[in-house]
Design a protein around this motif. Structure first.
Motif, PDB file in Angstrom:
ATOM      1  N   GLN A   1       3.467  -0.194   9.732  1.00  0.00           N
ATOM      2  CA  GLN A   1       3.697   1.438   9.463  1.00  0.00           C
ATOM      3  C   GLN A   1       4.143   1.377   8.038  1.00  0.00           C
ATOM      4  O   GLN A   1       5.199   1.225   7.734  1.00  0.00           O
ATOM      5  N   VAL A   2       3.533   1.919   7.090  1.00  0.00           N
ATOM      6  CA  VAL A   2       3.595   1.845   5.684  1.00  0.00           C
ATOM      7  C   VAL A   2       4.612   3.121   5.381  1.00  0.00           C
ATOM      8  O   VAL A   2       5.228   3.262   4.816  1.00  0.00           O
ATOM      9  N   ALA A   3       3.929   4.416   5.945  1.00  0.00           N
ATOM     10  CA  ALA A   3       4.548   5.787   5.607  1.00  0.00           C
ATOM     11  C   ALA A   3       4.475   6.546   6.900  1.00  0.00           C
ATOM     12  O   ALA A   3       3.487   6.330   7.973  1.00  0.00           O
ATOM     13  N   GLY A   4       5.564   7.519   7.070  1.00  0.00           N
ATOM     14  CA  GLY A   4       5.621   8.284   8.297  1.00  0.00           C
ATOM     15  C   GLY A   4       5.864   7.277   9.668  1.00  0.00           C
ATOM     16  O   GLY A   4       6.429   6.260   9.647  1.00  0.00           O
ATOM     17  N   ALA A   5       5.540   7.976  10.769  1.00  0.00           N
ATOM     18  CA  ALA A   5       5.623   7.110  11.982  1.00  0.00           C
ATOM     19  C   ALA A   5       4.580   7.745  12.833  1.00  0.00           C
ATOM     20  O   ALA A   5       3.847   8.678  12.881  1.00  0.00           O
ATOM     21  N   LYS A   6       4.441   6.798  14.095  1.00  0.00           N
ATOM     22  CA  LYS A   6       3.522   7.137  15.147  1.00  0.00           C
ATOM     23  C   LYS A   6       4.202   6.840  16.609  1.00  0.00           C
ATOM     24  O   LYS A   6       4.779   5.850  16.787  1.00  0.00           O
ATOM     25  N   ASP A   7       3.621   7.767  17.600  1.00  0.00           N
ATOM     26  CA  ASP A   7       3.953   7.601  18.700  1.00  0.00           C
ATOM     27  C   ASP A   7       2.865   6.750  19.183  1.00  0.00           C
ATOM     28  O   ASP A   7       1.760   7.058  19.519  1.00  0.00           O
TER      29      ASP A   7
ATOM     30  N   ASP B   1       6.407  15.636  11.447  1.00  0.00           N
ATOM     31  CA  ASP B   1       5.726  16.584  10.553  1.00  0.00           C
ATOM     32  C   ASP B   1       5.261  15.887   9.233  1.00  0.00           C
ATOM     33  O   ASP B   1       4.662  16.671   8.227  1.00  0.00           O
ATOM     34  N   GLU B   2       5.244  14.351   9.091  1.00  0.00           N
ATOM     35  CA  GLU B   2       4.745  13.736   8.208  1.00  0.00           C
ATOM     36  C   GLU B   2       3.340  12.960   8.279  1.00  0.00           C
ATOM     37  O   GLU B   2       3.341  12.705   9.481  1.00  0.00           O
ATOM     38  N   PRO B   3       2.742  13.068   7.524  1.00  0.00           N
ATOM     39  CA  PRO B   3       1.300  11.948   7.659  1.00  0.00           C
ATOM     40  C   PRO B   3       1.770  10.696   8.105  1.00  0.00           C
ATOM     41  O   PRO B   3       2.714  10.399   7.398  1.00  0.00           O
ATOM     42  N   SER B   4       0.953   9.819   8.455  1.00  0.00           N
ATOM     43  CA  SER B   4       1.140   8.623   8.779  1.00  0.00           C
ATOM     44  C   SER B   4       0.029   7.608   8.240  1.00  0.00           C
ATOM     45  O   SER B   4      -1.129   8.179   7.968  1.00  0.00           O
ATOM     46  N   LEU B   5       0.700   6.623   7.662  1.00  0.00           N
ATOM     47  CA  LEU B   5      -0.178   5.715   6.766  1.00  0.00           C
ATOM     48  C   LEU B   5      -0.137   4.458   7.454  1.00  0.00           C
ATOM     49  O   LEU B   5       1.135   3.954   7.221  1.00  0.00           O
TER      50      LEU B   5
ATOM     51  N   LEU C   1       0.736  -1.150  -0.229  1.00  0.00           N
ATOM     52  CA  LEU C   1       0.155   0.039   0.069  1.00  0.00           C
ATOM     53  C   LEU C   1       0.990   1.139   0.030  1.00  0.00           C
ATOM     54  O   LEU C   1       2.052   1.154   0.351  1.00  0.00           O
ATOM     55  N   SER C   2       0.484   2.325  -0.363  1.00  0.00           N
ATOM     56  CA  SER C   2       1.095   3.577  -0.336  1.00  0.00           C
ATOM     57  C   SER C   2       0.023   4.841  -0.403  1.00  0.00           C
ATOM     58  O   SER C   2      -1.106   4.575  -0.525  1.00  0.00           O
ATOM     59  N   ILE C   3       0.584   6.024  -0.101  1.00  0.00           N
ATOM     60  CA  ILE C   3      -0.153   7.204  -0.064  1.00  0.00           C
ATOM     61  C   ILE C   3      -0.591   7.265  -1.472  1.00  0.00           C
ATOM     62  O   ILE C   3      -1.527   7.966  -1.622  1.00  0.00           O
ATOM     63  N   ASP C   4       0.220   7.148  -2.354  1.00  0.00           N
ATOM     64  CA  ASP C   4      -0.269   7.180  -3.843  1.00  0.00           C
ATOM     65  C   ASP C   4      -1.715   6.383  -4.170  1.00  0.00           C
ATOM     66  O   ASP C   4      -2.541   6.981  -4.938  1.00  0.00           O
ATOM     67  N   ARG C   5      -1.632   5.181  -3.699  1.00  0.00           N
ATOM     68  CA  ARG C   5      -2.657   4.028  -3.603  1.00  0.00           C
ATOM     69  C   ARG C   5      -3.969   4.599  -2.957  1.00  0.00           C
ATOM     70  O   ARG C   5      -5.125   4.860  -3.623  1.00  0.00           O
ATOM     71  N   ILE C   6      -3.812   5.484  -1.850  1.00  0.00           N
ATOM     72  CA  ILE C   6      -4.699   5.757  -1.135  1.00  0.00           C
ATOM     73  C   ILE C   6      -5.534   7.181  -1.991  1.00  0.00           C
ATOM     74  O   ILE C   6      -6.754   7.225  -2.094  1.00  0.00           O
ATOM     75  N   ASP C   7      -4.626   7.989  -2.480  1.00  0.00           N
ATOM     76  CA  ASP C   7      -5.002   8.811  -3.408  1.00  0.00           C
ATOM     77  C   ASP C   7      -5.842   8.501  -4.515  1.00  0.00           C
ATOM     78  O   ASP C   7      -6.961   9.130  -4.854  1.00  0.00           O
ATOM     79  N   GLU C   8      -5.460   7.438  -5.208  1.00  0.00           N
ATOM     80  CA  GLU C   8      -5.937   6.983  -6.288  1.00  0.00           C
ATOM     81  C   GLU C   8      -7.407   6.407  -5.727  1.00  0.00           C
ATOM     82  O   GLU C   8      -8.366   6.519  -6.564  1.00  0.00           O
ATOM     83  N   ILE C   9      -7.514   5.697  -4.781  1.00  0.00           N
ATOM     84  CA  ILE C   9      -8.794   4.935  -4.292  1.00  0.00           C
ATOM     85  C   ILE C   9      -9.893   6.240  -4.085  1.00  0.00           C
ATOM     86  O   ILE C   9     -10.804   6.148  -4.491  1.00  0.00           O
ATOM     87  N   ILE C  10      -9.299   7.028  -3.274  1.00  0.00           N
ATOM     88  CA  ILE C  10     -10.497   8.464  -2.907  1.00  0.00           C
ATOM     89  C   ILE C  10     -10.695   8.774  -4.332  1.00  0.00           C
ATOM     90  O   ILE C  10     -12.026   9.671  -4.410  1.00  0.00           O
ATOM     91  N   ALA C  11      -9.889   9.015  -5.317  1.00  0.00           N
ATOM     92  CA  ALA C  11     -10.170  10.005  -6.301  1.00  0.00           C
ATOM     93  C   ALA C  11     -10.844   9.287  -7.478  1.00  0.00           C
ATOM     94  O   ALA C  11     -11.819   9.871  -8.064  1.00  0.00           O
ATOM     95  N   ASP C  12     -10.541   7.870  -7.713  1.00  0.00           N
ATOM     96  CA  ASP C  12     -11.388   7.074  -8.801  1.00  0.00           C
ATOM     97  C   ASP C  12     -11.810   5.887  -8.606  1.00  0.00           C
ATOM     98  O   ASP C  12     -12.671   5.403  -9.434  1.00  0.00           O
ATOM     99  N   SER C  13     -11.978   5.338  -7.249  1.00  0.00           N
ATOM    100  CA  SER C  13     -12.697   4.327  -6.993  1.00  0.00           C
ATOM    101  C   SER C  13     -14.085   4.541  -6.645  1.00  0.00           C
ATOM    102  O   SER C  13     -14.439   5.404  -6.203  1.00  0.00           O
ATOM    103  N   GLU C  14     -14.935   3.328  -6.813  1.00  0.00           N
ATOM    104  CA  GLU C  14     -16.321   3.317  -6.228  1.00  0.00           C
ATOM    105  C   GLU C  14     -16.097   3.511  -4.858  1.00  0.00           C
ATOM    106  O   GLU C  14     -15.590   2.648  -4.047  1.00  0.00           O
ATOM    107  N   LEU C  15     -16.841   4.583  -4.367  1.00  0.00           N
ATOM    108  CA  LEU C  15     -16.852   4.520  -2.685  1.00  0.00           C
ATOM    109  C   LEU C  15     -18.245   4.662  -2.104  1.00  0.00           C
ATOM    110  O   LEU C  15     -18.972   5.820  -2.046  1.00  0.00           O
ATOM    111  N   PRO C  16     -18.731   3.546  -1.981  1.00  0.00           N
ATOM    112  CA  PRO C  16     -19.981   3.653  -1.313  1.00  0.00           C
ATOM    113  C   PRO C  16     -19.974   4.010   0.170  1.00  0.00           C
ATOM    114  O   PRO C  16     -18.933   4.237   0.556  1.00  0.00           O
ATOM    115  N   PRO C  17     -21.017   4.699   0.805  1.00  0.00           N
ATOM    116  CA  PRO C  17     -20.743   5.034   2.315  1.00  0.00           C
ATOM    117  C   PRO C  17     -20.253   4.315   3.087  1.00  0.00           C
ATOM    118  O   PRO C  17     -19.338   4.811   3.982  1.00  0.00           O
TER     119      PRO C  17
END
Length: 400
Positions: free
Chosen positions: A158-164, A218-222, A49-65
């Motif tokens: 933890q795919v991207a960024g970091a979490k405390d 300072d980076e988002p977490s995925l 998974l990647s942030i690019d993939r999340i961006d693609e899902i939100i932009a182009d995929s079918e998103l039922p509620p």
């Protein structure tokens, strides 16, 4: 381990989650007992998974509620804030809420993403349990949920960024499914550990262990949360009671009409209860219960038919060789189809009766992992042709 884009073996998938522990060490010392933070980093986790993939899902995929939810600072966001009045997801509002500090949650994404689905399937035999994924994309400096525990075991990738991370005390007993955290009832215990889960690392948190995670830096977490949906001995014993009850005629009778109202008959009804409990204990069958559980486990696995349509677009030749698809569950069981005893092969969505002649050969060839029509020496070739084609259609067999 470097993750690849193709199928991943069960051992490699488990190794990704628990390295450098061996499976023996993990299941002996940590599973259902205590959290484990694997500090080993796995390059290539973005292949899952990647942030690019999340961006693609939100932009182009079918998103039922039901495909998306949001949370911020420990509370869920009202869906009205990111959906239109007709319930359709407002994609711009999703991103605007993310900009304002809300976590984007994609529940059950493995049902819409082949790589995540394959990863889940690869873990099911390792744990003997259904698995699922929930995806969390959190802005810098934010967190989606407050301190809580889950009613199922989880692994965090933890795919991207970091979490405390903050790990709190454990419950005295493991929670059952549906026995979720209630902040007004449940004590989270004392803070036991704090650490940073860095990009490429994994974390195991047993069910009932309270925790909280906040975006680090300072980076988002995925991150990917893999849920292990275990079945308990309580589930198994309830099935054993149900199975035994089929062979105890009195279990079919209704409760006495005055059971709730006439306490004077209490001793009589208690004696009846104790007698039935003894009869259940005497007639409950481990083998029959195990057969029912394993059959249900196979039937409930998600389908995987990629390549089947292409394979069925032309006739399958006698020497066309097929392999057993990775991670697909199946079982050979006794059958009473049409009142006749025999064998059947069970897959998701299909239970195929088999002649004794075909069942023996099919079981041997599938166990070997490779099969072609010419491998079979049967008198009923029509049955063999039909079963072979159905096994391709339902995803067990895939062309080499």
């Amino acid at each position: 381990m470097q993750l690849q884009t193709g199928s991943i073996s069960s051992s490699d998938a488990l190794d990704l989650l628990i390295a450098p522990l061996s499976p023996e060490e993990f299941f002996r010392d940590y599973y259902e007992r205590k959290y484990f933070h694997s500090t080993q980093k796995h390059p290539g986790m973005e292949n899952l998974l990647s942030i690019d993939r999340i961006d693609e899902i939100i932009a182009d995929s079918e998103l039922p509620p039901t495909a998306i939810s949001m949370a911020k600072s420990g509370r869920s966001i009202d869906p009205a804030e990111y959906t239109f009045p007709d319930g359709i997801v407002d994609r711009g509002a999703v991103l605007d809420n993310f900009r304002d500090g809300s976590t984007i949650i994609l529940p059950q994404l493995h049902f819409a993403d082949g790589k995540l689905y394959e990863f889940c399937l690869s873990l099911e035999q390792a744990f003997g349990s259904r698995t699922q994924t929930n995806i969390y994309m959190t802005p810098p400096g934010e967190h989606g949920f407050g301190v809580h525990f889950d009613d199922h075991d989880v692994f965090v990738l933890q795919v991207a960024g970091a979490k405390d991370w903050e790990i709190y005390g454990d419950r005295e007993t493991l929670p059952f499914r549906g026995e979720g955290f209630n902040k007004d009832r449940d004590d989270t215990g004392k803070l036991r550990a704090q650490f940073v889960l860095e990009e490429g690392q994994c974390l195991y948190v047993p069910r009932g262990t309270a925790h909280r995670a906040l975006t680090h830096g300072d980076e988002p977490s995925l991150h990917i949360t893999v849920g292990i949906l275990t079945q308990t001995w309580a589930d198994f014993m309830l099935e054993a009671v149900a199975e035994a009850s089929l062979r105890i005629p009195e279990m079919r009778h209704s409760l006495p009409r005055d059971l709730f109202f006439n306490r004077g008959n209490g001793p009589e009804y208690k004696a009846m209860f104790e007698r039935l409990a003894r009869e259940i204990a005497d007639k409950a069958s481990f083998e029959a219960t195990l057969t029912a559980f394993s059959g249900n486990f196979v039937r409930q696995q998600g389908g995987r038919v990629r390549g089947g349509l292409k394979a069925l677009c032309k006739p399958i030749g006698p020497d066309d060789r097929f392999r057993v698809r990775d991670h697909i569950l199946y079982s050979f069981e006794d059958s009473t189809e049409d009142g006749q005893d025999g064998k059947q092969i069970v897959l998701l969505g299909a239970s195929m009766p088999l002649s004794d002649e075909l069942a023996a050969q099919l079981q041997e060839r599938i166990a070997a992992g490779s099969v072609a029509k010419s491998d079979f020496k049967v008198s009923d070739t029509e049955e063999m042709e039909d079963v072979f084609g159905s096994l391709v259609a339902y995803g067990l067999l895939v062309r080499d």
